[in-house]
Design a protein around this motif. Structure first.
Motif, PDB file in Angstrom:
ATOM      1  N   TYR A 297      -1.143  12.021   6.633  1.00 62.10           N
ATOM      2  CA  TYR A 297      -0.521  13.299   7.601  1.00 62.10           C
ATOM      3  C   TYR A 297      -1.643  14.103   7.863  1.00 62.10           C
ATOM      4  CZ  TYR A 297       2.131  17.331   8.567  1.00 62.10           C
ATOM      5  OH  TYR A 297       2.742  18.410   9.259  1.00 62.10           O
ATOM      6  N   GLY A 298      -2.490  14.347   7.476  1.00 65.48           N
ATOM      7  CA  GLY A 298      -3.725  15.290   7.802  1.00 65.48           C
ATOM      8  C   GLY A 298      -4.393  14.442   9.143  1.00 65.48           C
ATOM      9  N   PHE A 299      -4.533  12.911   8.773  1.00 67.02           N
ATOM     10  CA  PHE A 299      -5.101  12.301   9.838  1.00 67.02           C
ATOM     11  C   PHE A 299      -4.473  12.473  11.197  1.00 67.02           C
ATOM     12  CE2 PHE A 299      -5.398   8.091  12.034  1.00 67.02           C
ATOM     13  CZ  PHE A 299      -6.930   8.090  12.353  1.00 67.02           C
ATOM     14  N   ASP A 300      -3.106  12.106  11.041  1.00 62.76           N
ATOM     15  CA  ASP A 300      -2.169  12.294  12.294  1.00 62.76           C
ATOM     16  C   ASP A 300      -2.090  13.698  12.988  1.00 62.76           C
ATOM     17  OD1 ASP A 300       0.130  11.385  13.925  1.00 62.76           O
ATOM     18  OD2 ASP A 300       1.368  12.795  12.839  1.00 62.76           O
TER      19      ASP A 300
ATOM     20  N   LEU B 223       4.524  22.112   4.916  1.00 58.88           N
ATOM     21  CA  LEU B 223       4.877  21.567   3.550  1.00 58.88           C
ATOM     22  C   LEU B 223       6.075  20.888   3.856  1.00 58.88           C
ATOM     23  CD1 LEU B 223       3.636  23.722   0.970  1.00 58.88           C
ATOM     24  CD2 LEU B 223       2.369  21.870   1.807  1.00 58.88           C
ATOM     25  N   GLN B 224       7.042  21.397   4.824  1.00 64.06           N
ATOM     26  CA  GLN B 224       8.528  20.804   4.834  1.00 64.06           C
ATOM     27  C   GLN B 224       8.282  19.677   5.915  1.00 64.06           C
ATOM     28  OE1 GLN B 224      11.563  21.518   3.453  1.00 64.06           O
ATOM     29  NE2 GLN B 224      11.871  19.589   4.333  1.00 64.06           N
ATOM     30  N   GLU B 225       7.304  19.604   6.627  1.00 66.08           N
ATOM     31  CA  GLU B 225       7.159  18.556   7.600  1.00 66.08           C
ATOM     32  C   GLU B 225       6.267  17.428   6.964  1.00 66.08           C
ATOM     33  OE1 GLU B 225       4.765  19.221  11.160  1.00 66.08           O
ATOM     34  OE2 GLU B 225       6.323  20.745  11.949  1.00 66.08           O
ATOM     35  N   VAL B 226       5.510  17.874   5.880  1.00 66.42           N
ATOM     36  CA  VAL B 226       4.741  16.762   5.088  1.00 66.42           C
ATOM     37  C   VAL B 226       5.997  15.979   4.295  1.00 66.42           C
ATOM     38  CG1 VAL B 226       3.531  16.321   3.105  1.00 66.42           C
ATOM     39  CG2 VAL B 226       2.556  17.880   4.808  1.00 66.42           C
ATOM     40  N   SER B 227       6.895  16.847   3.587  1.00 63.52           N
ATOM     41  CA  SER B 227       8.126  16.361   2.889  1.00 63.52           C
ATOM     42  C   SER B 227       8.878  15.370   3.707  1.00 63.52           C
ATOM     43  CB  SER B 227       8.798  17.383   2.250  1.00 63.52           C
ATOM     44  OG  SER B 227       9.916  16.978   1.634  1.00 63.52           O
ATOM     45  N   ASN B 228       9.106  15.811   4.857  1.00 61.07           N
ATOM     46  CA  ASN B 228       9.891  14.954   5.991  1.00 61.07           C
ATOM     47  C   ASN B 228       9.438  13.679   6.269  1.00 61.07           C
ATOM     48  OD1 ASN B 228      11.938  17.001   5.945  1.00 61.07           O
ATOM     49  ND2 ASN B 228      11.508  17.877   7.548  1.00 61.07           N
ATOM     50  N   PHE B 229       7.930  13.713   6.539  1.00 62.81           N
ATOM     51  CA  PHE B 229       7.096  12.597   6.920  1.00 62.81           C
ATOM     52  C   PHE B 229       7.174  11.581   5.892  1.00 62.81           C
ATOM     53  CE2 PHE B 229       3.182  10.667   6.600  1.00 62.81           C
ATOM     54  CZ  PHE B 229       2.979   9.886   7.566  1.00 62.81           C
TER      55      PHE B 229
ATOM     56  N   GLY C  36       8.662   6.441   3.383  1.00 61.75           N
ATOM     57  CA  GLY C  36       9.367   5.999   2.212  1.00 61.75           C
ATOM     58  C   GLY C  36      10.182   4.885   2.688  1.00 61.75           C
ATOM     59  N   GLY C  37      11.362   5.394   3.483  1.00 62.49           N
ATOM     60  CA  GLY C  37      12.467   4.675   4.101  1.00 62.49           C
ATOM     61  C   GLY C  37      11.874   3.361   4.704  1.00 62.49           C
ATOM     62  N   ALA C  38      10.882   3.623   5.603  1.00 60.88           N
ATOM     63  CA  ALA C  38      10.358   2.566   6.329  1.00 60.88           C
ATOM     64  C   ALA C  38       9.653   1.613   5.505  1.00 60.88           C
ATOM     65  CB  ALA C  38       9.317   3.088   7.512  1.00 60.88           C
ATOM     66  N   CYS C  39       8.881   2.037   4.409  1.00 54.31           N
ATOM     67  CA  CYS C  39       8.039   1.135   3.794  1.00 54.31           C
ATOM     68  C   CYS C  39       9.125   0.318   2.821  1.00 54.31           C
ATOM     69  CB  CYS C  39       7.235   1.829   2.779  1.00 54.31           C
ATOM     70  SG  CYS C  39       5.712   2.292   3.548  1.00 54.31           S
ATOM     71  N   ALA C  40      10.496   1.025   2.363  1.00 58.04           N
ATOM     72  CA  ALA C  40      11.209   0.075   1.740  1.00 58.04           C
ATOM     73  C   ALA C  40      11.698  -1.224   2.320  1.00 58.04           C
ATOM     74  CB  ALA C  40      12.495   1.185   1.219  1.00 58.04           C
ATOM     75  N   THR C  41      11.875  -1.165   3.605  1.00 58.18           N
ATOM     76  CA  THR C  41      12.505  -2.004   4.410  1.00 58.18           C
ATOM     77  C   THR C  41      11.551  -3.409   4.509  1.00 58.18           C
ATOM     78  OG1 THR C  41      11.716  -1.630   6.443  1.00 58.18           O
ATOM     79  CG2 THR C  41      13.728  -0.429   5.767  1.00 58.18           C
ATOM     80  N   ASP C  42       9.947  -3.175   4.255  1.00 59.15           N
ATOM     81  CA  ASP C  42       9.136  -4.333   4.190  1.00 59.15           C
ATOM     82  C   ASP C  42       7.872  -3.908   3.707  1.00 59.15           C
ATOM     83  OD1 ASP C  42       7.434  -6.430   4.748  1.00 59.15           O
ATOM     84  OD2 ASP C  42       7.473  -6.146   6.885  1.00 59.15           O
ATOM     85  N   ARG C  43       7.818  -4.209   2.490  1.00 61.64           N
ATOM     86  CA  ARG C  43       6.596  -3.979   1.599  1.00 61.64           C
ATOM     87  C   ARG C  43       5.435  -4.457   2.038  1.00 61.64           C
ATOM     88  NH1 ARG C  43       7.722  -1.709  -4.194  1.00 61.64           N
ATOM     89  NH2 ARG C  43       9.716  -0.634  -3.859  1.00 61.64           N
TER      90      ARG C  43
ATOM     91  N   GLU D 230       1.450   0.330  10.011  1.00 65.32           N
ATOM     92  CA  GLU D 230       2.539  -0.329  10.673  1.00 65.32           C
ATOM     93  C   GLU D 230       3.950   0.397  10.423  1.00 65.32           C
ATOM     94  OE1 GLU D 230       0.901  -4.811  10.854  1.00 65.32           O
ATOM     95  OE2 GLU D 230       2.164  -4.269   9.119  1.00 65.32           O
ATOM     96  N   ALA D 231       4.246   0.881   9.343  1.00 66.16           N
ATOM     97  CA  ALA D 231       5.415   1.491   8.873  1.00 66.16           C
ATOM     98  C   ALA D 231       5.457   2.816   9.686  1.00 66.16           C
ATOM     99  CB  ALA D 231       5.560   1.769   7.378  1.00 66.16           C
ATOM    100  N   ILE D 232       4.416   3.560   9.600  1.00 68.70           N
ATOM    101  CA  ILE D 232       4.198   4.785  10.463  1.00 68.70           C
ATOM    102  C   ILE D 232       4.542   4.734  11.985  1.00 68.70           C
ATOM    103  CG2 ILE D 232       2.635   6.737  11.361  1.00 68.70           C
ATOM    104  CD1 ILE D 232       1.179   6.303   8.647  1.00 68.70           C
ATOM    105  N   ALA D 233       4.164   3.575  12.654  1.00 71.95           N
ATOM    106  CA  ALA D 233       4.341   3.141  14.018  1.00 71.95           C
ATOM    107  C   ALA D 233       5.848   3.307  14.357  1.00 71.95           C
ATOM    108  CB  ALA D 233       3.782   1.952  14.405  1.00 71.95           C
ATOM    109  N   LYS D 234       6.682   2.600  13.061  1.00 69.97           N
ATOM    110  CA  LYS D 234       8.125   2.452  13.246  1.00 69.97           C
ATOM    111  C   LYS D 234       8.789   3.749  13.308  1.00 69.97           C
ATOM    112  CE  LYS D 234       8.044  -2.214  11.433  1.00 69.97           C
ATOM    113  NZ  LYS D 234       8.463  -3.178  10.454  1.00 69.97           N
ATOM    114  N   ILE D 235       8.232   4.849  12.763  1.00 71.77           N
ATOM    115  CA  ILE D 235       8.852   6.067  12.257  1.00 71.77           C
ATOM    116  C   ILE D 235       8.355   7.008  13.406  1.00 71.77           C
ATOM    117  CG2 ILE D 235       9.563   5.637   9.913  1.00 71.77           C
ATOM    118  CD1 ILE D 235       7.315   7.847   9.377  1.00 71.77           C
ATOM    119  N   ALA D 236       7.415   6.838  14.274  1.00 74.42           N
ATOM    120  CA  ALA D 236       6.930   7.663  15.234  1.00 74.42           C
ATOM    121  C   ALA D 236       7.834   7.956  16.372  1.00 74.42           C
ATOM    122  CB  ALA D 236       5.585   7.002  15.988  1.00 74.42           C
ATOM    123  N   ASN D 237       7.749   9.215  16.908  1.00 69.46           N
ATOM    124  CA  ASN D 237       8.860   9.868  17.580  1.00 69.46           C
ATOM    125  C   ASN D 237       8.497   9.494  18.881  1.00 69.46           C
ATOM    126  OD1 ASN D 237      10.217  10.945  15.363  1.00 69.46           O
ATOM    127  ND2 ASN D 237       9.659  12.985  15.742  1.00 69.46           N
TER     128      ASN D 237
END
Length: 101
Positions: free
Chosen positions: A56-59, A70-76, A81-88, A94-101
């Protein structure tokens, strides 16, 4: 600085040392680009929090965002976690790229 933030940063700093079972533990360096979703989802809470705060800090640094929300950290974390659960097997980045706005 609130006690929650102090505890969070303290835990994150301490957790970095505890995160050594991941990736390149022998060298005391973790190449975050190689961390998979499975690594993240199966890590203990301290390791997982350290990795999430780092990413999160890197981004935030790339976006030149100097505020810790802290709310943004929690939402992120929840979205990741949802993106990772689809393909461990995918990397965390790679998962972050899928959730990027």
């Amino acid at each position: 600085m609130t006690n929650l933030i102090r505890r969070g940063f303290g835990a994150a700093i301490l957790a970095v040392g505890a995160a050594m079972p991941l990736a390149q533990a022998q060298a005391n360096v973790i190449d975050i680009s190689t961390v998979t979703c499975n690594d993240l989802l199966t890590a203990d809470e301290a390791d997982r929090n350290a990795i999430l705060f780092y990413i999160y800090g890197f981004d935030a640094g790339l976006r030149k965002d100097v505020k810790l929300n802290l709310q943004e950290v929690s939402n992120f974390s929840a979205r990741l976690g949802g993106a990772c659960a689809t393909d461990r097997s995918q990397t965390v980045f790679e998962a972050i790229a899928k959730i990027a706005n």
